[in-house]
Design a protein around this motif. Structure first.
Motif, PDB file in Angstrom:
ATOM      1  N   MET A 164     -37.876  68.338  46.311  1.00 41.80           N
ATOM      2  CA  MET A 164     -38.756  67.215  46.522  1.00 41.80           C
ATOM      3  C   MET A 164     -37.942  66.057  46.470  1.00 41.80           C
ATOM      4  SD  MET A 164     -41.473  66.230  43.387  1.00 41.80           S
ATOM      5  CE  MET A 164     -42.238  64.711  43.554  1.00 41.80           C
ATOM      6  N   VAL A 165     -38.743  64.711  47.392  1.00 40.12           N
ATOM      7  CA  VAL A 165     -37.750  63.580  47.311  1.00 40.12           C
ATOM      8  C   VAL A 165     -38.901  62.499  46.496  1.00 40.12           C
ATOM      9  CG1 VAL A 165     -36.552  63.977  49.119  1.00 40.12           C
ATOM     10  CG2 VAL A 165     -38.787  63.126  49.642  1.00 40.12           C
ATOM     11  N   ILE A 166     -38.578  61.597  45.918  1.00 43.00           N
ATOM     12  CA  ILE A 166     -39.494  60.405  45.420  1.00 43.00           C
ATOM     13  C   ILE A 166     -38.808  59.211  46.198  1.00 43.00           C
ATOM     14  CG2 ILE A 166     -39.703  59.055  43.432  1.00 43.00           C
ATOM     15  CD1 ILE A 166     -39.756  61.264  41.628  1.00 43.00           C
ATOM     16  N   PHE A 167     -39.865  58.758  47.069  1.00 41.73           N
ATOM     17  CA  PHE A 167     -39.419  57.635  47.804  1.00 41.73           C
ATOM     18  C   PHE A 167     -39.590  56.111  46.792  1.00 41.73           C
ATOM     19  CE2 PHE A 167     -40.665  60.334  51.576  1.00 41.73           C
ATOM     20  CZ  PHE A 167     -39.435  60.297  52.420  1.00 41.73           C
ATOM     21  N   LEU A 168     -38.705  55.710  46.529  1.00 40.78           N
ATOM     22  CA  LEU A 168     -38.911  54.466  45.401  1.00 40.78           C
ATOM     23  C   LEU A 168     -38.868  53.298  46.500  1.00 40.78           C
ATOM     24  CD1 LEU A 168     -39.225  54.046  42.372  1.00 40.78           C
ATOM     25  CD2 LEU A 168     -36.736  53.822  42.318  1.00 40.78           C
ATOM     26  N   LEU A 169     -39.854  52.639  46.071  1.00 41.84           N
ATOM     27  CA  LEU A 169     -39.830  51.367  46.981  1.00 41.84           C
ATOM     28  C   LEU A 169     -40.004  50.341  46.032  1.00 41.84           C
ATOM     29  CD1 LEU A 169     -42.822  52.455  49.648  1.00 41.84           C
ATOM     30  CD2 LEU A 169     -40.244  52.675  49.939  1.00 41.84           C
ATOM     31  N   ASP A 170     -39.521  48.889  46.382  1.00 41.13           N
ATOM     32  CA  ASP A 170     -39.538  47.858  45.712  1.00 41.13           C
ATOM     33  C   ASP A 170     -41.026  46.997  45.956  1.00 41.13           C
ATOM     34  OD1 ASP A 170     -39.281  45.076  45.166  1.00 41.13           O
ATOM     35  OD2 ASP A 170     -37.063  45.250  45.047  1.00 41.13           O
ATOM     36  N   PRO A 174     -42.293  46.830  50.621  1.00 42.93           N
ATOM     37  CA  PRO A 174     -42.707  48.049  50.771  1.00 42.93           C
ATOM     38  C   PRO A 174     -42.618  48.738  52.166  1.00 42.93           C
ATOM     39  CG  PRO A 174     -44.460  46.434  50.749  1.00 42.93           C
ATOM     40  CD  PRO A 174     -43.161  45.817  50.133  1.00 42.93           C
ATOM     41  N   LYS A 175     -42.275  47.761  53.223  1.00 41.54           N
ATOM     42  CA  LYS A 175     -42.217  48.590  54.265  1.00 41.54           C
ATOM     43  C   LYS A 175     -40.666  49.184  54.605  1.00 41.54           C
ATOM     44  CE  LYS A 175     -45.582  45.630  56.403  1.00 41.54           C
ATOM     45  NZ  LYS A 175     -45.858  44.599  57.762  1.00 41.54           N
ATOM     46  N   HIS A 176     -39.933  49.407  53.577  1.00 42.99           N
ATOM     47  CA  HIS A 176     -39.049  50.203  53.613  1.00 42.99           C
ATOM     48  C   HIS A 176     -39.069  51.664  53.966  1.00 42.99           C
ATOM     49  CE1 HIS A 176     -35.554  47.224  51.632  1.00 42.99           C
ATOM     50  NE2 HIS A 176     -35.998  46.950  53.130  1.00 42.99           N
ATOM     51  N   TYR A 177     -40.272  52.079  53.424  1.00 44.94           N
ATOM     52  CA  TYR A 177     -40.509  53.384  53.450  1.00 44.94           C
ATOM     53  C   TYR A 177     -40.570  53.684  54.951  1.00 44.94           C
ATOM     54  CZ  TYR A 177     -43.918  57.364  53.372  1.00 44.94           C
ATOM     55  OH  TYR A 177     -44.590  58.624  53.726  1.00 44.94           O
ATOM     56  N   GLU A 178     -41.051  53.350  55.997  1.00 46.60           N
ATOM     57  CA  GLU A 178     -40.972  53.765  57.350  1.00 46.60           C
ATOM     58  C   GLU A 178     -39.496  53.880  57.918  1.00 46.60           C
ATOM     59  OE1 GLU A 178     -42.851  51.262  56.393  1.00 46.60           O
ATOM     60  OE2 GLU A 178     -45.042  51.907  56.874  1.00 46.60           O
ATOM     61  N   VAL A 179     -38.785  53.053  57.275  1.00 45.82           N
ATOM     62  CA  VAL A 179     -37.185  53.143  57.676  1.00 45.82           C
ATOM     63  C   VAL A 179     -36.631  54.535  57.068  1.00 45.82           C
ATOM     64  CG1 VAL A 179     -34.910  52.392  57.427  1.00 45.82           C
ATOM     65  CG2 VAL A 179     -36.856  50.757  57.940  1.00 45.82           C
ATOM     66  N   LEU A 180     -37.175  54.854  55.701  1.00 45.02           N
ATOM     67  CA  LEU A 180     -36.336  55.945  55.097  1.00 45.02           C
ATOM     68  C   LEU A 180     -37.155  57.053  55.616  1.00 45.02           C
ATOM     69  CD1 LEU A 180     -37.083  54.784  51.431  1.00 45.02           C
ATOM     70  CD2 LEU A 180     -34.727  54.723  52.550  1.00 45.02           C
ATOM     71  N   MET A 181     -38.416  57.198  56.075  1.00 46.19           N
ATOM     72  CA  MET A 181     -39.188  58.477  56.616  1.00 46.19           C
ATOM     73  C   MET A 181     -38.172  58.672  58.005  1.00 46.19           C
ATOM     74  SD  MET A 181     -41.475  60.310  55.107  1.00 46.19           S
ATOM     75  CE  MET A 181     -42.417  60.831  56.525  1.00 46.19           C
ATOM     76  N   ASP A 182     -37.879  57.603  58.860  1.00 42.67           N
ATOM     77  CA  ASP A 182     -37.300  57.965  59.963  1.00 42.67           C
ATOM     78  C   ASP A 182     -35.855  58.399  59.759  1.00 42.67           C
ATOM     79  OD1 ASP A 182     -37.379  57.480  62.824  1.00 42.67           O
ATOM     80  OD2 ASP A 182     -35.722  56.046  62.429  1.00 42.67           O
ATOM     81  N   GLU A 277     -52.046  44.732  45.187  1.00 42.80           N
ATOM     82  CA  GLU A 277     -53.281  45.322  45.793  1.00 42.80           C
ATOM     83  C   GLU A 277     -52.808  45.534  47.197  1.00 42.80           C
ATOM     84  OE1 GLU A 277     -56.234  46.541  44.817  1.00 42.80           O
ATOM     85  OE2 GLU A 277     -55.235  46.431  43.064  1.00 42.80           O
ATOM     86  N   GLU A 278     -51.915  44.656  47.814  1.00 39.66           N
ATOM     87  CA  GLU A 278     -51.759  44.663  49.219  1.00 39.66           C
ATOM     88  C   GLU A 278     -50.908  46.070  49.438  1.00 39.66           C
ATOM     89  OE1 GLU A 278     -49.618  41.154  50.200  1.00 39.66           O
ATOM     90  OE2 GLU A 278     -51.432  39.882  50.239  1.00 39.66           O
ATOM     91  N   CYS A 279     -49.880  46.312  48.357  1.00 41.65           N
ATOM     92  CA  CYS A 279     -49.157  47.377  48.595  1.00 41.65           C
ATOM     93  C   CYS A 279     -50.019  48.692  48.282  1.00 41.65           C
ATOM     94  CB  CYS A 279     -48.151  47.673  47.386  1.00 41.65           C
ATOM     95  SG  CYS A 279     -46.798  46.548  47.623  1.00 41.65           S
ATOM     96  N   ARG A 280     -51.175  48.670  47.530  1.00 41.02           N
ATOM     97  CA  ARG A 280     -51.910  49.651  47.506  1.00 41.02           C
ATOM     98  C   ARG A 280     -52.628  50.157  48.792  1.00 41.02           C
ATOM     99  NH1 ARG A 280     -52.529  51.598  42.297  1.00 41.02           N
ATOM    100  NH2 ARG A 280     -51.954  49.722  40.451  1.00 41.02           N
ATOM    101  N   LYS A 281     -53.104  49.185  49.490  1.00 40.60           N
ATOM    102  CA  LYS A 281     -53.711  49.269  50.681  1.00 40.60           C
ATOM    103  C   LYS A 281     -52.646  49.848  51.633  1.00 40.60           C
ATOM    104  CE  LYS A 281     -56.853  45.503  50.203  1.00 40.60           C
ATOM    105  NZ  LYS A 281     -57.372  43.997  50.724  1.00 40.60           N
ATOM    106  N   LEU A 282     -51.608  49.618  51.546  1.00 39.37           N
ATOM    107  CA  LEU A 282     -50.437  50.044  52.499  1.00 39.37           C
ATOM    108  C   LEU A 282     -50.256  51.643  52.118  1.00 39.37           C
ATOM    109  CD1 LEU A 282     -47.723  47.506  52.888  1.00 39.37           C
ATOM    110  CD2 LEU A 282     -49.202  48.399  54.721  1.00 39.37           C
ATOM    111  N   TYR A 283     -50.206  51.932  50.768  1.00 46.52           N
ATOM    112  CA  TYR A 283     -49.925  53.472  50.208  1.00 46.52           C
ATOM    113  C   TYR A 283     -50.947  53.566  49.432  1.00 46.52           C
ATOM    114  CZ  TYR A 283     -45.560  51.774  52.833  1.00 46.52           C
ATOM    115  OH  TYR A 283     -44.596  51.276  53.647  1.00 46.52           O
ATOM    116  N   PRO A 284     -51.796  54.031  49.583  1.00 50.93           N
ATOM    117  CA  PRO A 284     -53.183  54.417  48.514  1.00 50.93           C
ATOM    118  C   PRO A 284     -52.636  55.692  47.778  1.00 50.93           C
ATOM    119  CG  PRO A 284     -53.820  54.968  50.771  1.00 50.93           C
ATOM    120  CD  PRO A 284     -52.691  54.411  50.863  1.00 50.93           C
ATOM    121  N   LYS A 285     -51.830  56.381  48.103  1.00 50.19           N
ATOM    122  CA  LYS A 285     -51.885  57.684  47.342  1.00 50.19           C
ATOM    123  C   LYS A 285     -50.329  57.408  46.531  1.00 50.19           C
ATOM    124  CE  LYS A 285     -53.851  60.684  50.558  1.00 50.19           C
ATOM    125  NZ  LYS A 285     -53.699  62.163  51.164  1.00 50.19           N
TER     126      LYS A 285
END
Length: 386
Positions: A164-170, A174-182, A277-285
């Motif tokens: 399992m991986v935990i994507f830890l975002l600041d 928060p948009k670092h997520y797309e880079v990490l996934m790629d 709240e803006e981050c929650r909209k980006l990553y609701p889960k």
């Protein structure tokens, strides 16, 4: 000769019939093929051509990986898996991975407000709901990690062996997520996917025979084009799900790693409610925490346990009652052979048969072999040679 496709780079060309590039490096070849895919309009007529190009890119990236492994390329990270499951913290430098590891496990990972504090893999152990979970804090990933930037190759090798991986975002980035996934995708790590239900059995002659149990979006010509790129000219292909060309390539390569994931947003103690709240909209889960202040850490532990999909197996010595107080915690999909390996190094070699009571048994006390897959709350007796 058929059509020749020209790139924007002077004197470089690719012909589907000739199948070669006049270029100086594999990386440039990859870039050339990617450009070709981008400028080719996708439709039924071009689908097999694009499929072949994608297969070519995957093959060349695999070549780069093999060459890098053969050369060594620096000191790697050797981490022996332990416990009931392994979780790796993945994120950009200085997002709080070391702080989170220390908070969750009590490990001693160096913490500092500057990039690349962690220069090696730091392990820790989380004991939760009877499970022993290995936690790994690795150096922060950066864009280009899959190509080796920032010790990326070594870090990714650790991630590939995780469950399992935990994507830890600041919370502020928060948009670092797309880079990490790629980066993980380019490195052959498939996040929150399962291996495609496809079987390719090579044979000596007879060409390519394709059978499927459902209707496919991929046509036969595209499937054959991908197989031809890997010099598979005689094989029986059985497809049991509607796959994409990328999934077909993954099956052909056979070296992909499949892991589950959680997205965790850190440093909520420093952010305004509107930003959260803006981050929650980006990553609701996602799960919102403060590693520094210990906010929401218990909920995170529960989510990790659930994501790993643990099941409980109760051991029953032959002729004795089952131990219903302390179950063996294993991951979903574990078979009896893997349980034997975990209990004792000689159990698999001396194995005679096993008996099962519970959800996976057709009847109470069913005799089964090493390949039998356990289900939650099964009772297990293992019979070995004396």
């Amino acid at each position: 000769m058929g059509a020749v496709y020209f790139s924007h780079t002077k004197d470089h060309f690719f012909s589907p019939e000739i199948g070669r590039f006049q270029m100086s490096s594999i990386q440039e070849q990859i870039q050339e093929v990617e450009d070709e895919i981008r400028k080719t309009q996708y439709n039924k007529a071009t689908s097999h051509h694009i499929g072949r190009l994608k297969a070519k890119i995957a093959r060349m990236r695999d070549e780069i990986e093999k060459k890098a492994s053969a050369k060594g390329g620096g000191e790697g990270y050797s981490v022996r898996k332990s416990g009931d499951g392994t979780v790796t913290l993945v994120g950009f430098p200085s997002v709080g991975k070391s702080t989170l590891l220390n908070k969750v496990t009590g490990a001693k990972s160096e913490v500092g407000a500057y990039e690349f504090t962690t220069l090696t893999v730091v392990p820790g152990v989380l004991e939760h709901k009877g499970a022993t979970i290995q936690f790994l804090d690795v150096p922060g990933l950066v864009k280009g990690a899959s190509s080796g930037r920032g010790r990326g190759k070594e870090v990714i090798s650790v991630i590939r062996n995780s469950d399992m991986v935990i994507f830890l975002l600041d919370v502020f980035q928060p948009k670092h997520y797309e880079v990490l996934m790629d980066e993980l995708y380019q490195a052959g790590i498939r996040v929150d996917e399962v291996p495609p239900d496809v079987n390719i059995k090579r044979k000596d002659r007879g060409g390519i025979e394709i059978n499927s149990t459902i209707d496919l979006d991929l046509d036969e010509e595209t499937i054959k084009a991908v197989l031809d790129e890997y010099k598979i000219h005689n094989a029986h292909v059985l497809i049991r799900e509607n796959i994409t060309v990328d999934q077909l390539i993954d099956v052909v390569l056979g070296n992909r790693s499949y892991v589950c994931s959680l997205t965790v947003v850190n440093k909520v103690d420093l952010a305004y409610p509107q930003l959260i709240e803006e981050c929650r909209k980006l990553y609701p889960k996602s799960i919102f925490i403060s590693a520094h202040e210990g906010i929401n850490i218990e909920n995170l532990k529960d989510a990790i346990y659930d994501c790993l999909g643990f099941i409980r197996v109760y051991l029953k010595p032959q002729g004795q009652p089952a131990d219903m107080e302390e179950p063996l915690i294993v991951m979903s999909g574990t078979n009896i052979g893997q349980i034997c390996d975990r209990l004792h190094r000689d159990f698999r070699r001396k194995f005679r048969y096993a008996q099962i009571w519970g959800q996976s048994a057709k009847h109470p006390g069913q005799r089964v072999g090493l390949e039998h897959v356990m289900e939650d709350e099964d009772v297990l007796t293992i019979i070995i040679q004396k």
